[in-house]
Design a protein around this motif. Structure first.
Motif, PDB file in Angstrom:
ATOM      1  N   ALA A 111      15.374  -4.957   1.457  1.00 25.41           N
ATOM      2  CA  ALA A 111      15.906  -3.627   1.752  1.00 25.41           C
ATOM      3  C   ALA A 111      16.742  -3.651   3.024  1.00 25.41           C
ATOM      4  O   ALA A 111      16.524  -4.463   3.932  1.00 25.41           O
ATOM      5  N   GLN A 112      17.674  -2.734   3.082  1.00 25.00           N
ATOM      6  CA  GLN A 112      18.566  -2.639   4.230  1.00 25.00           C
ATOM      7  C   GLN A 112      18.350  -1.302   4.919  1.00 25.00           C
ATOM      8  O   GLN A 112      18.159  -0.272   4.275  1.00 25.00           O
ATOM      9  N   GLY A 113      18.391  -1.305   6.253  1.00 28.14           N
ATOM     10  CA  GLY A 113      18.342  -0.062   7.010  1.00 28.14           C
ATOM     11  C   GLY A 113      17.121   0.772   6.705  1.00 28.14           C
ATOM     12  O   GLY A 113      16.004   0.289   6.574  1.00 28.14           O
ATOM     13  N   GLY A 114      17.328   2.065   6.555  1.00 31.63           N
ATOM     14  CA  GLY A 114      16.232   2.992   6.331  1.00 31.63           C
ATOM     15  C   GLY A 114      15.521   2.782   5.025  1.00 31.63           C
ATOM     16  O   GLY A 114      14.375   3.215   4.857  1.00 31.63           O
ATOM     17  N   ASP A 115      16.162   2.121   4.044  1.00 30.89           N
ATOM     18  CA  ASP A 115      15.503   1.869   2.768  1.00 30.89           C
ATOM     19  C   ASP A 115      14.251   1.022   2.932  1.00 30.89           C
ATOM     20  O   ASP A 115      13.350   1.059   2.100  1.00 30.89           O
ATOM     21  N   ALA A 116      14.190   0.238   4.010  1.00 31.68           N
ATOM     22  CA  ALA A 116      13.039  -0.643   4.220  1.00 31.68           C
ATOM     23  C   ALA A 116      11.769   0.159   4.466  1.00 31.68           C
ATOM     24  O   ALA A 116      10.669  -0.334   4.272  1.00 31.68           O
ATOM     25  N   ASN A 117      11.915   1.403   4.903  1.00 33.71           N
ATOM     26  CA  ASN A 117      10.733   2.204   5.207  1.00 33.71           C
ATOM     27  C   ASN A 117       9.887   2.482   3.975  1.00 33.71           C
ATOM     28  O   ASN A 117       8.703   2.739   4.069  1.00 33.71           O
ATOM     29  N   VAL A 118      10.507   2.444   2.798  1.00 35.74           N
ATOM     30  CA  VAL A 118       9.818   2.863   1.587  1.00 35.74           C
ATOM     31  C   VAL A 118       8.621   1.971   1.294  1.00 35.74           C
ATOM     32  O   VAL A 118       7.540   2.447   0.957  1.00 35.74           O
ATOM     33  N   SER A 119       8.793   0.673   1.432  1.00 35.22           N
ATOM     34  CA  SER A 119       7.722  -0.236   1.023  1.00 35.22           C
ATOM     35  C   SER A 119       7.297  -1.198   2.117  1.00 35.22           C
ATOM     36  O   SER A 119       6.670  -2.199   1.852  1.00 35.22           O
ATOM     37  N   ALA A 120       7.635  -0.887   3.340  1.00 37.04           N
ATOM     38  CA  ALA A 120       7.342  -1.834   4.410  1.00 37.04           C
ATOM     39  C   ALA A 120       5.872  -1.895   4.778  1.00 37.04           C
ATOM     40  O   ALA A 120       5.473  -2.706   5.593  1.00 37.04           O
ATOM     41  N   ARG A 121       5.044  -1.042   4.184  1.00 40.06           N
ATOM     42  CA  ARG A 121       3.612  -1.075   4.462  1.00 40.06           C
ATOM     43  C   ARG A 121       2.867  -1.441   3.183  1.00 40.06           C
ATOM     44  O   ARG A 121       2.093  -0.661   2.656  1.00 40.06           O
ATOM     45  N   ALA A 122       3.176  -2.618   2.654  1.00 40.25           N
ATOM     46  CA  ALA A 122       2.569  -3.050   1.384  1.00 40.25           C
ATOM     47  C   ALA A 122       1.127  -3.450   1.617  1.00 40.25           C
ATOM     48  O   ALA A 122       0.845  -4.422   2.301  1.00 40.25           O
ATOM     49  N   ARG A 123       0.211  -2.658   1.060  1.00 38.77           N
ATOM     50  CA  ARG A 123      -1.205  -2.996   1.185  1.00 38.77           C
ATOM     51  C   ARG A 123      -1.869  -2.837  -0.174  1.00 38.77           C
ATOM     52  O   ARG A 123      -1.626  -1.872  -0.889  1.00 38.77           O
ATOM     53  N   LYS A 124      -2.726  -3.780  -0.493  1.00 39.74           N
ATOM     54  CA  LYS A 124      -3.365  -3.813  -1.799  1.00 39.74           C
ATOM     55  C   LYS A 124      -4.616  -2.934  -1.794  1.00 39.74           C
ATOM     56  O   LYS A 124      -5.546  -3.176  -1.038  1.00 39.74           O
ATOM     57  N   ALA A 125      -4.608  -1.916  -2.649  1.00 40.51           N
ATOM     58  CA  ALA A 125      -5.813  -1.109  -2.835  1.00 40.51           C
ATOM     59  C   ALA A 125      -6.695  -1.797  -3.872  1.00 40.51           C
ATOM     60  O   ALA A 125      -6.193  -2.395  -4.825  1.00 40.51           O
TER      61      ALA A 125
END
Length: 450
Positions: A111-125
């Motif tokens: 992802a580039q720029g602000g788009d990275a915010n969408v999935s930058a906290r990938a945690r497995k439930a």
């Protein structure tokens, strides 16, 4: 100073050809890990040793587990099946592309720029289906718990790889009534005693109690490094055990890390680094956060993937991950990443970063070196022992040095990284066969007591 062979009490009056002794393996901690989405370093060691001892012939194996009425013997075959259910939950044998955390981490890296915010906290439930399977496995296993410890044959080895519950007198008291049993403990480190500021306050009380019980009841201990062996020798002597036998067996990387893996196509052209470990003060994530705050000011900075769950005393790091909008597009938090996912990320990384302030060993460093990934690590004794000349060593408090190293390694044609890759070709780590043979030989040599 290197540890001479005669500096650690060893057992040398038997040969490796002696028959293997029955080992009763304590699976208590491991069977509680079903709720965790991925293993940590202690889990990996615990699982590997459990499989080694529980896959033996019937007359050579046993299992112990804590129940509502205290420690009891369990059916070793059913214990192994339950542990394998936990391993399946961890997706240890899966393809990285089946791991949702890996896919989310890749999306964040791309992802580039602000788009990275969408999935930058990938945690497995935890998966409901996986948890249901594990709960069912535990339910099926439960009726087979309950054989009293007095039914143990004479002269067995009791092996505990995690020190789980060893601080509790009610848990270890049975050893006093069975002096014929040889208790052996895997000691990861003594850091909660030596550096309590890095741990929850309760650990400063519990770990000394664990280690005193190890010295009181133990027939010996297994450690992964000479630095831990030296410290254990000192602690044992201070507690009246001047001849405490210690087996030094450096940990091998899991086979998946030694397999040749080409740089994944989905990561082609990306510049990123990996740090692997629980987010807690000793791992020194805050240094990397500050490095990336500086890099975020630059055009097209590399990204950082943080692999590991959130631990304790980590408010400054968590605040930065959740509240620093300038940092957020450049840092990916991948909690619950599978082992295959980690291996695939390492294949494309510029380097593994490990700025730890203290370690007893450093399994992620060995895994990265086995995978052929350069490593930049703290200049501490344990890392010097396991890494030799391969890593780049830096003071864990030298923020400007780490910043420059990341800049150097992220360059497309990096002389510093190329030099690290050349050194890496000369590195060799322990192999699993030799590791288990060393431990089996140590157990065979332990004196049999009446």
């Amino acid at each position: 100073m290197p540890l001479r062979q005669d500096e650690v009490p060893q057992l040398t009056d038997a040969t490796a050809q002696e028959p293997r002794r029955r080992v009763v393996y304590d699976v208590t901690r491991l069977v509680t890990r079903a709720l965790n989405p991925a293993p940590n370093g202690i889990d990996r060691v615990d699982f590997a040793l459990a499989r080694h001892f529980l896959e033996r012939r019937e007359e050579e194996r046993g299992a112990l587990v804590c129940t509502a009425i205290g420690p009891r013997l369990a059916d070793p075959a059913k214990a192994l099946k339950t542990i394998e259910s936990v391993e399946a939950h961890w997706r240890e044998e899966s393809d990285a592309q089946e791991d949702s955390v890996y896919r989310a981490a890749v999306a964040s890296l791309r992802a580039q720029g602000g788009d990275a915010n969408v999935s930058a906290r990938a945690r497995k439930a935890p998966s409901f289906a996986a948890l249901s399977r594990n709960v069912e496995a535990l339910r099926r296993w439960a009726p087979h718990l309950g054989r009293p410890l007095r039914t143990l044959p004479q002269g067995v080895v009791y092996f505990n790889a995690t020190l789980f519950l060893i601080d509790r007198p009610w848990y270890v008291g049975w050893l006093a009534s069975r002096p014929d049993v040889a208790p052996v403990f895997f000691i990861h480190d003594l850091l909660p005693i030596d550096a309590p500021e890095f741990f929850r306050s309760r650990e400063a009380l519990l770990h000394p109690a664990r280690m005193r019980h190890v010295c009181r009841y133990g027939a010996g201990a297994v450690v992964a490094s000479k630095s831990v062996a030296r410290r254990l020798m000192q602690f044992a002597a201070d507690n009246g055990r001047h001849d405490f036998p210690i087996c030094v067996a450096p940990l091998p990387a899991a086979p998946v890390f030694s397999k040749s893996v080409a740089a994944p196509a989905e990561l082609d052209g990306l510049s990123y680094f990996v740090v692997c470990g629980t987010i807690e003060p000793r791992k020194n994530h805050i240094l990397l956060i500050n490095v990336w705050r500086e890099l975020a000011r630059e055009a097209k900075p590399p990204k950082l993937v943080i692999v590991g769950k959130r631990g304790w005393l980590n408010a400054p790091v968590v605040d930065a991950l959740e509240g620093d909008d300038a940092l957020r597009p450049h840092v990916v938090e991948a909690g619950g990443l599978s082992t295959p996912g980690l291996r695939r990320l390492l294949a494309g990384a510029r380097a593994l970063l490990t700025p730890s302030l203290g370690e007893g060993f450093g399994l992620p460093v060995v895994e990265a070196l086995a995978a052929g990934t350069p490593v930049i690590v703290s200049d501490i004794e344990a890392f010097r022992e396991i890494g030799g000349a391969a890593p780049d060593y830096l003071d864990p408090l030298d923020g400007s040095g780490w910043l420059q190293a990341v800049r150097d390694f992220s360059a497309p044609q990096s002389p510093r990284r190329d030099a690290a890759l050349l050194r890496l070709k000369q590195w060799s780590g322990a192999d699993a066969g030799g590791y288990f043979a060393t431990i089996d030989d140590f157990l065979a040599r332990l004196p049999r007591r009446a």
